[in-house]
Design a protein around this motif. Structure first.
Motif, mmCIF file in Angstrom:
data_model
loop_
_atom_site.group_PDB
_atom_site.id
_atom_site.type_symbol
_atom_site.label_atom_id
_atom_site.label_comp_id
_atom_site.label_asym_id
_atom_site.label_seq_id
_atom_site.Cartn_x
_atom_site.Cartn_y
_atom_site.Cartn_z
ATOM 1 N N MET A 81 0.765 -1.260 -0.065
ATOM 2 C CA MET A 81 0.049 -0.006 -0.001
ATOM 3 C C MET A 81 1.050 1.361 0.069
ATOM 4 S SD MET A 81 -2.730 0.977 2.938
ATOM 5 C CE MET A 81 -3.865 -0.466 2.500
ATOM 6 N N THR A 108 2.604 4.769 0.615
ATOM 7 C CA THR A 108 2.414 5.703 2.025
ATOM 8 C C THR A 108 2.202 7.141 1.593
ATOM 9 O OG1 THR A 108 4.815 6.172 1.677
ATOM 10 C CG2 THR A 108 4.319 4.067 2.894
ATOM 11 N N PRO A 165 -6.256 4.960 4.885
ATOM 12 C CA PRO A 165 -6.903 3.688 4.945
ATOM 13 C C PRO A 165 -7.102 3.404 6.185
ATOM 14 C CG PRO A 165 -4.368 3.439 4.601
ATOM 15 C CD PRO A 165 -4.826 4.889 4.678
ATOM 16 N N ALA A 222 -8.603 -0.130 8.213
ATOM 17 C CA ALA A 222 -8.726 -1.513 8.130
ATOM 18 C C ALA A 222 -10.246 -1.957 8.668
ATOM 19 C CB ALA A 222 -7.735 -2.341 8.758
ATOM 20 N N ASN A 263 0.351 7.910 9.608
ATOM 21 C CA ASN A 263 -0.135 7.002 8.568
ATOM 22 C C ASN A 263 0.959 6.203 8.050
ATOM 23 O OD1 ASN A 263 -2.000 5.545 6.588
ATOM 24 N ND2 ASN A 263 -1.248 6.937 5.169
ATOM 25 N N GLU A 264 1.944 6.986 7.646
ATOM 26 C CA GLU A 264 3.150 6.267 7.194
ATOM 27 C C GLU A 264 3.897 5.300 8.070
ATOM 28 O OE1 GLU A 264 5.645 9.521 6.102
ATOM 29 O OE2 GLU A 264 4.485 9.986 4.065
ATOM 30 N N ILE A 276 2.144 2.070 8.548
ATOM 31 C CA ILE A 276 1.783 1.032 7.458
ATOM 32 C C ILE A 276 3.209 0.484 7.194
ATOM 33 C CG2 ILE A 276 1.763 1.356 4.962
ATOM 34 C CD1 ILE A 276 -0.363 3.203 5.118
ATOM 35 N N THR A 277 4.520 1.448 7.658
ATOM 36 C CA THR A 277 5.849 1.097 7.434
ATOM 37 C C THR A 277 6.015 -0.459 8.123
ATOM 38 O OG1 THR A 277 6.445 3.279 6.857
ATOM 39 C CG2 THR A 277 8.170 1.778 7.855
ATOM 40 N N GLN A 313 3.553 -2.664 9.197
ATOM 41 C CA GLN A 313 2.831 -3.514 8.834
ATOM 42 C C GLN A 313 1.348 -3.246 10.009
ATOM 43 O OE1 GLN A 313 6.231 -4.981 9.176
ATOM 44 N NE2 GLN A 313 5.983 -4.314 7.072
ATOM 45 N N GLN A 359 -2.428 -1.862 10.745
ATOM 46 C CA GLN A 359 -3.597 -1.174 10.494
ATOM 47 C C GLN A 359 -4.318 -0.178 10.989
ATOM 48 O OE1 GLN A 359 -5.411 -5.114 9.529
ATOM 49 N NE2 GLN A 359 -4.994 -4.519 6.956
ATOM 50 N N ALA A 412 -4.654 2.188 15.847
ATOM 51 C CA ALA A 412 -4.153 1.058 14.863
ATOM 52 C C ALA A 412 -3.963 -0.153 15.471
ATOM 53 C CB ALA A 412 -2.849 1.821 14.388
#
Length: 922
Positions: free
Chosen positions: A1, A3, A11, A13, A55-56, A59-60, A62, A64, A75
C-alpha cells in the motif's frame, strides 16, 4: 500500500470477525480544541501533515488503522515490537516537524495489548478499553507502554530505545492497577509532568476538621452550575461559609477534573501584584523570562482540565478578576470557582449567592420539625461537640431559634456562639446575645454583611473582661502563633500579670477565639485570621506601643538560645522547637529594619537566625537578611554580633566560593578577638573551604588544619563534623583516598554522636565523591542513591545528591536515567534558589545534549556555566570537572571554532531563567 496517501484518504482497516489478543497503538493531539479556535487555517494544514506522518509510520511497520476520530488514530498490530517501532517513528517525525504556526503540536501515544472482539468493522473489549485509558493519562509528546506489552517484548526493543518505569497506576472505571512505562528513544521528548492517573491526581484542598452541615442543596446547585459555566463566583456575607462550601464542592468534584483541583488562598495577601504569583506558586509554575505571572499561569493551564478554587477575593477584587478572566477565557478546559463578598464583574461570570442557613419562624413548630432546618442542625451538631449530651427539646427550642435568628443564620456566628453553652444555657445565651447585638444595628449606611460580622465580633469582644480584651488585642502581634512562654514575654503588663497569661489564653480558647494546636513537643496557640484582623484593628485603636518591639526582643532571646544549643543538639529536637516561630521571626525582622523599627535589634536577631535558614534550606531568605544586616553595620555594633553576621555571609556552596573569603576572614578576626573558640574554628573552616578547589588545595589546607585543631579542643559538635568533611575533601582532591576515607568516617561518627542529620548527609555526599574520584563509579552511584532515599538530607543536600548522581550515571553511560535525574535535580535547585546547584545541573544537561548530538544547545549551556564559574562563587570539584572535560572535548571536536565561540558567548549572556528553560527542553 503506498505511503503518500492524502490525509482524507487514510486507509481504515475493516475489522472482520475475530476474537483474541491484539496490540493497539492509540494517538491523540493534546490541546487541539484550543488550536482549532486560535489557528483554524494553520491547524488544518498541520493535521494534514500529522495524519500523513502517523499513517506512514503505521503502514511501514505492518499495522492497520481501523478507526480515526477527529485527530485521534486507532491502529492494530499483531506484533508488539512493530507497534513500538511505529510509535517511535511517528513521534520522531512529529517532533522534528515544524508546527510553530499552531504553537506546536504535541501528540500523546499509548501501546497496549489485550483481548478484543471484532464486530461491524470495529474492535471491542477490555484490551481496547485499557489502551484508551492509558492514552488519557499521557502527556503531549509522551509514549506510554503498558506492562502487558513490556512483558510481551521480552527485552526486544528498537535500537537505542528503552523503557523507563513509571510505576503502577489506577485508571478510572477499570479494576486493578496497571504497570506503566515511558518509551525513551533518541529524537523524542523524555521530560514530562506526572501522569494524570487516579493515583497521581493533583489535589490541593484543605482538610476541614468538622463535617459540612445543611448545605446539600447549595452544593448540588453549585455543581450543576459548574457544568454550565466555567467561571462561578460564590458571594455572600462574611461568615456565610463560602469557603467551607467551596472546599466541600471541590472534594465532590475530584473525579471530574483529571488534571486536579488547586486551592488558592488570598486572605493573607495585601498586594494585588501577588495574586497571579500566588496562583503560579500553588500550581507549581515558575514566573520566568519576560512573561507576567498571569501569562505563565495561562500558558501552563491552557491544556489542563482542572478546577481553580480562588478564595477570599474581595480585598483584591480587581487583580483576582483579571486572573480569573484570563484563565476562563483562554483555557478552554479550565473552570474557576471563586469566593468573594462581591462579584468579580467579568464577562461569562455566573454568580451564586450563598445564603445564610435557614431557620424556622413559625411559633408552633416542634423540636423534631425544627431539626429539618440547616441552621438548627448546625447549632445542635456543634453543641453536641462542646456541651456534653446537648439535646434540642420543645423547652429550649424557642431560645435556640432566637439565637439562630439573631445571628441571621450565619454559620460562623453559630460556630462562635455555641461554645458559650459550656457556661450558660440556651436561654441565657439568647438574652446576652440580644443585648449585645443592639450595638451597630441602627446604622443603615453600613452594608448588612458588615453589620453582621462587626456585630458578631463586637458581641464576642464585649463579653470579655478587661484583661481578656487586652490579651486578645495584644495577641494580634503574633503572625505565626505563640506558646505560653512567648505570650508571657510579649503580652504581659498592666493590666495582665505574667502568672495570669496561661489562664487567660485558656479562657479565650474556651470561647473559640483562640485555637490550640497540640503537638508532641509543646502546645501552640493561634488566632483565626478573621479574629486576628479584628483584634489588630482594636490593638491599633487602643494606641498601644512597644509590643512589636517586645516580640522582636523575645525572638532575639529565643533564637539566641537556638544559636547556642545548635552545635550539640539533635537536628530533630532543635528543628521541632525552633521552626514553629519562623513567621514571628520574619515579622520581627521586617519590623526591625522598617521605618518604625530598631536596627540594632534587627542586627542581633539576624545574627542568631543563620542556623534556621540553613536547616530549612531557605537560601534566598538567608542571603536577603544577612545582606541587609551587614549593610547596616556600624562601629558601635557589638563584635560578637558582627562576627556572627559575617559568618552568615559565607557560602552555602561548601567549597570553592572565593567570593565569601572576605566575609570568612572578617569573622575570623572578630571571633579571634573575642576568644570564641567555636566561632573561630567555624570561621577558619569557612575561609579554608572558600579557597578549596582541586587545583589549589595548598591555599586552603592551612586554614582547614587550624580550624580542625581549634574545633577538636571543643569536643564533638556539628562544626567539627563539617570541618572533618572539608579536610577529607582536601585529601581526596590530592589523591590520598585512605586519609580521606578515615576523615569522612570520623565526620559521620561525630555527626551521629550529636544527632546532626545534615552532618550525616554531608558525610554521605563526601563519601560518594571520594568513591567517584577513586574510580569506583558503581559504589558512588550506590552511595548517592542511599543519600537520596534516606531521611537525613534537607532540600539543599537532596539537590546536591541528585546532581552528583547525574554525574556518576553519565560516567557509567546510563544516559536515560542521568537525563531524568538531572531534570529532577534542576527543578529542585530552582525551587530553593540555589545558583551553584543550578549551574551544575545545567552543565550535566549540556553534556547530555552533546552526547545526543545537540551540539548547539550544549554549547549555549556550556557558555552559561563557564560564565557562572568565572565569578568565583563556586568551583568544579572532581565530579563536575570530569564531566566538563568530556563536554569540552566533544564540543572542540564536533563544533567549528568560530561557531563554538559565538554560541558560548551567547550562552554566557543568558539569564538563569532563560538557561533553565533551554536546559529543560528535551
Amino acid at each position: 500500500m503506498p505511503t503518500d496517501v492524502p490525509p482524507d484518504q487514510v486507509p481504515v482497516a475493516q475489522a472482520t470477525s475475530f476474537s483474541g489478543v491484539l496490540v493497539f497503538l492509540l494517538t491523540d493531539v493534546e490541546g487541539s480544541t484550543y488550536r482549532w479556535e486560535q489557528f483554524p487555517a494553520a491547524m488544518r494544514e498541520a493535521l494534514e501533515r500529522h495524519d500523513r506522518l502517523v499513517n506512514e509510520s503505521v503502514i511501514t511497520h505492518q499495522g492497520q488503522i481501523f478507526k480515526t476520530v477527529g485527530d485521534s488514530f486507532h491502529a492494530v498490530f499483531t506484533d508488539p515490537f512493530a507497534a513500538v517501532s511505529a510509535a517511535i517513528q511517528a513521534q520522531r517525525a512529529l517532533t522534528a516537524a515544524d508546527f510553530s504556526a499552531t504553537e506546536g503540536l504535541r501528540v500523546r501515544m499509548a501501546v497496549h495489548a489485550g483481548p478484543v472482539e471484532a464486530r461491524g468493522g470495529d474492535y471491542f473489549g477490555p484490551g481496547l478499553n485499557r489502551a484508551a485509558r492509558l492514552l488519557l493519562v499521557a502527556n503531549g509528546g509522551q509514549v506510554l507502554i503498558s506492562g502487558t506489552v513490556a512483558d510481551l517484548l521480552q527485552g526486544r526493543l528498537p535500537t537505542e530505545a528503552s523503557l523507563f518505569d513509571l510505576g503502577r497506576h489506577r485508571f478510572r472505571d477499570l479494576a486493578g492497577n496497571e504497570q506503566v512505562y515511558q518509551l525513551v528513544a533518541p529524537g523524542i521528548a523524555s521530560a514530562f509532568p506526572p501522569l494524570r492517573s487516579l493515583g497521581a491526581k493533583v489535589q490541593h484542598l484543605p482538610h476541614p476538621l468538622t463535617p459540612l452541615v445543611g448545605r446539600e442543596t447549595e452544593a448540588f446547585e453549585i455543581i450543576q452550575r459548574l457544568e454550565q459555566y466555567r467561571l462561578l463566583t460564590l458571594i455572600g456575607a462574611g461568615g456565610a461559609g463560602k469557603t467551607r462550601l467551596a472546599i466541600d464542592v471541590g472534594y465532590q468534584l475530584l473525579e471530574n477534573y483529571p488534571d486536579g483541583i488547586w486551592f488558592i488562598e488570598l486572605e493573607l495577601l495585601d498586594d494585588p501584584r501577588l495574586v497571579a504569583e500566588q496562583i503560579c506558586g500553588v500550581i507549581g509554575v515558575p514566573v520566568q523570562g519576560d512573561r507576567t505571572a498571569v501569562e505563565c499561569a495561562v500558558r501552563f493551564l491552557r491544556e489542563k482540565r482542572a478546577l481553580l478554587l480562588i478564595d477570599n477575593c474581595e480585598h483584591l477584587i480587581t487583580a483576582a478578576a483579571t486572573v480569573a478572566e484570563a484563565i476562563s477565557s483562554e483555557c478552554a478546559s479550565m473552570s474557576v470557582l471563586a469566593t468573594s463578598r462581591e462579584p468579580l464583574g467579568v464577562p461569562g461570570e455566573s454568580i451564586f449567592r450563598v445564603p445564610s442557613l435557614a431557620f424556622p419562624t413559625a411559633d408552633d413548630i416542634m423540636a423534631n420539625e425544627a431539626l429539618q432546618f440547616p441552621a438548627v442542625r448546625l447549632f445542635v451538631d456543634r453543641a453536641n461537640a462542646v456541651a456534653q449530651a446537648f439535646a434540642l427539646t420543645n423547652d429550649n427550642l424557642r431560645a435556640v431559634l432566637d439565637i439562630c435568628s439573631q445571628v441571621d443564620g450565619l454559620p460562623l456566628a453559630i460556630e462562635l456562639a455555641v461554645p458559650r453553652l459550656r457556661m450558660m444555657g440556651p436561654e441565657a445565651l439568647a438574652a446576652r446575645l440580644r443585648d449585645r447585638f443592639r450595638l451597630g444595628r441602627g446604622s443603615r449606611t453600613v452594608p448588612l454583611r458588615q453589620r453582621t460580622l462587626s456585630t458578631l465580633f463586637e458581641w464576642s469582644y464585649h463579653l470579655l473582661d478587661e484583661r481578656e480584651q487586652t490579651l486578645l488585642r495584644r495577641l494580634s502581634v503574633f503572625t505565626g502563633g505563640w506558646t505560653v512562654e512567648s505570650a508571657i514575654a510579649v503580652i504581659s503588663g498592666d493590666p495582665i500579670d505574667e502568672e495570669e497569661v496561661p489562664e487567660l489564653i485558656d479562657s479565650l480558647a474556651d470561647k473559640s477565639l483562640v485555637v490550640a494546636v497540640l503537638s508532641a513537643h509543646e502546645t501552640r496557640y493561634r488566632l483565626l485570621e478573621m479574629t486576628r484582623q479584628y483584634a489588630q484593628e482594636k490593638f491599633q485603636a487602643a494606641g498601644e506601643k512597644g509590643r512589636r518591639r517586645r516580640l522582636a526582643e523575645y525572638m532575639s532571646k529565643f533564637y539566641g538560645e537556638a544559636n547556642r544549643s545548635w552545635p550539640t543538639r539533635s537536628t530533630e529536637e532543635w528543628t521541632a522547637r525552633y521552626r514553629p516561630e519562623i513567621d514571628n521571626l520574619r515579622a520581627s525582622l521586617e519590623w526591625a529594619f522598617g521605618p518604625q523599627g530598631d536596627v540594632s535589634t534587627g542586627l542581633e536577631l539576624t545574627s542568631y537566625s543563620l542556623r534556621l535558614w540553613d536547616e530549612l534550606a531557605l537560601l534566598p531568605e538567608r542571603e536577603r537578611w544577612f545582606r541587609t544586616a551587614t549593610q547596616a553595620l556600624v562601629e558601635t555594633t557589638p563584635k560578637e554580633v558582627a562576627a556572627r553576621l559575617w559568618l552568615g555571609c559565607t557560602s552555602v556552596s561548601s567549597h570553592g566560593d572565593r567570593s565569601s573569603y572576605e566575609a570568612a576572614s572578617n569573622a575570623v578576626s572578630l571571633f579571634r578577638a573575642l576568644n570564641d573558640r567555636l566561632g573561630l574554628g567555624e570561621a577558619l573552616m569557612k575561609a579554608g573551604a572558600s579557597l578549596l578547589t582541586p587545583r589549589q588545595v595548598g591555599a586552603a589546607v592551612p586554614d582547614l588544619d587550624d580550624a580542625l585543631a581549634t574545633l577538636s579542643l571543643v569536643g564533638p559538635t556539628k562544626q567539627l563534623a563539617s570541618c572533618l568533611r572539608s579536610r577529607a575533601v582536601a585529601y581526596y582532591f590530592v589523591g590520598d583516598f585512605e586519609k580521606a576515607r578515615a576523615m569522612i568516617t570520623h565526620s559521620s561518627l561525630v555527626a551521629r554522636t550529636v544527632g546532626d542529620t545534615q552532618g550525616i548527609a554531608n558525610a554521605l555526599i563526601a563519601m560518594g565523591e571520594l568513591e567517584f574520584a577513586a574510580g569506583d563509579i558503581d559504589a558512588a552511584v550506590a552511595t548517592a542513591r542511599k543519600l537520596i532515599e534516606s531521611d537525613h538530607a534537607n532540600r539543599r543536600q537532596l539537590t546536591l545528591g541528585l546532581g552528583n548522581l547525574t554525574a556518576y550515571l553519565l560516567a557509567g553511560n546510563h544516559l536515560t536515567e542521568a537525563k531524568l535525574t538531572a531534570f529532577n535535580g534542576l527543578r529542585k535547585a530552582q525551587a530553593i534558589g540555589f545558583p551553584a546547584a543550578i549551574a551544575r545541573m545545567i552543565e550535566h544537561l549540556a553534556l547530555i545534549g552533546a552526547i545526543e548530538g545537540d551540539h548547539e544547545r550544549a554549547a549555549l549551556l556550556a557558555g552559561y556555566t563557564e560564565s557562572f564559574y568565572a565569578r568565583d562563587t563556586a568551583s568544579r570539584e572532581v565530579t563536575e570537572q570530569v564531566g566538563y572535560d568530556r563536554l569540552c572535548e566533544m564540543l572542540f571536536r564536533d563544533v567549528p571554532a568560530p561557531l563554538l565561540a559565538e554560541l558560548r558567548a551567547e550562552g554566557a549572556a543568558l539569564t538563569e531563567a532563560e538557561v533553565i528553560q533551554l536546559a529543560l527542553r528535551s
